[in-house]
Write a protein that holds these residues in place. Sequence first.
Motif, short mmCIF file in Angstrom:
data_model
loop_
_atom_site.label_atom_id
_atom_site.label_comp_id
_atom_site.label_asym_id
_atom_site.label_seq_id
_atom_site.Cartn_x
_atom_site.Cartn_y
_atom_site.Cartn_z
N CYS A 41 -84.38 -1.47 -69.81
CA CYS A 41 -85.54 -2.32 -69.52
C CYS A 41 -86.18 -2.84 -70.80
CB CYS A 41 -86.56 -1.56 -68.68
SG CYS A 41 -86.05 -1.26 -66.97
N LYS A 52 -83.08 -5.61 -66.26
CA LYS A 52 -83.89 -5.09 -65.15
C LYS A 52 -83.13 -3.94 -64.50
CE LYS A 52 -86.00 -9.62 -64.35
NZ LYS A 52 -87.18 -9.26 -65.15
N ALA A 87 -83.18 0.16 -62.78
CA ALA A 87 -83.96 1.12 -62.02
C ALA A 87 -83.01 2.10 -61.33
CB ALA A 87 -84.83 0.41 -60.98
N ASP A 135 -86.26 -2.83 -55.45
CA ASP A 135 -86.89 -4.00 -56.04
C ASP A 135 -85.83 -5.09 -56.16
OD1 ASP A 135 -88.02 -5.97 -57.63
OD2 ASP A 135 -89.04 -4.55 -58.95
N THR A 183 -84.17 -6.02 -59.50
CA THR A 183 -83.33 -5.08 -60.25
C THR A 183 -81.90 -5.61 -60.36
OG1 THR A 183 -84.65 -3.18 -59.54
CG2 THR A 183 -82.42 -2.73 -60.32
#
Length: 400
Positions: A214, A219, A221, A226, A229
């Motif tokens: 990140c 992006k 996670a 989300d 991501t």
Amino acid sequence: MATGATAQVNGVAGNQFYVRGTSPDQVFTETTHDWWAADERLAGNLVKAPSISEVLHQAGRPFAVVTSSGPGALPALNWKGQQRGQTGFNVRHPQIGYPHSFAARAHRSLKIPAGGTSADGPMTAFRVFEREVWPYDKPAASILWCTEVDSVSHLHGLQSSQLLAEMRACDDVIGELRAWRDAQPERDSITLFIVSDHGHVTIGGTVNVADALCQAGFKAAASFNDHATQVLVRPGRAVGLWLKQDDPALMRDIRDFIMEQVWFGGAFSPASEPGSISGTVDGSLALELLGAGGERAPGLFVHLGKTPADDQADQAGHVDSVFYDPGGYDLRMGGGTHGGAASRRVHGRSRGLRRGTGAGPGFRCSEFHYGHCAHDPVTAGHRCAEDNDRPRAGRRCVGE
């Protein structure tokens, strides 16, 4: 061990892994309830290979598992055993034992507390087998799986007095097991397989790979909940990365970033073509070399390397210091983590792989022998040849 197959065949790719096309979240296998939730999510196809439980049930032969391990060990070793009328018990987590008549009898005779026992788990597990399993059922095969050496290594480290004490305790269980077998009238027909699981190395540095990605502008996670991501990250000693969509350019960018990090130790990805030892990601080896390929495999598997503080000495008593991504696990600096093997043994294999593939800078051999081959059947005899482990107790098929 339960299926006689690697992860790419049996489909269980770790304590947590991602399966495309099912849910934005990872699959977990840490508790009995996780196993059933995952199996429901995967339409009854969590375990894709027949297990010893299934094979013996089909043959009409009794099977038993007694363990002193975490709450996910019993379903791993005897998946759906309760539905097959088999025997299962975990002395550390005794709430889910079967059949109920046996579990109640074991509780009473061995005075196992409702919350489980941890102080003398291996010997208690052996006593359950000796007193409450064998006299009643004489199973065709049994697994006695004790993981206290692993647990103590995680918490206290490889050179701790607690670890030495637990190793001696497990040695005592092996002695009791062998004495028990020798005292049986049918001793000549009882075969013991006494094996160990994996070695350990010392956590000398921690990293959050998702946070690092990140901060680099990706992006990342732990799930795809989300919509923004791009990459899902599974933490651990070897970090798994799954892209939301197939994007070779994005994967190359991620690879380039990761290879420049001090914690990078090597990389694997699905084979570029069937039978190839090279991965689809340039500079990586094929996951299939580890038995970790298949449709549930990550797009990139990043092995974390040694810490700069490690003097890289290859001598008796030296303990490698490595990076670890703890994620949600409570593993700390100085504790042990999976991935121990004699570096001189693994190093030779790694150099040979590099020469054979021309993999380039992704495989700087001075970084590549940190211990990933603890899970490499090519090098480590499928997790049974690590120098830092000692044999533990069991009967028939025996666990750590």
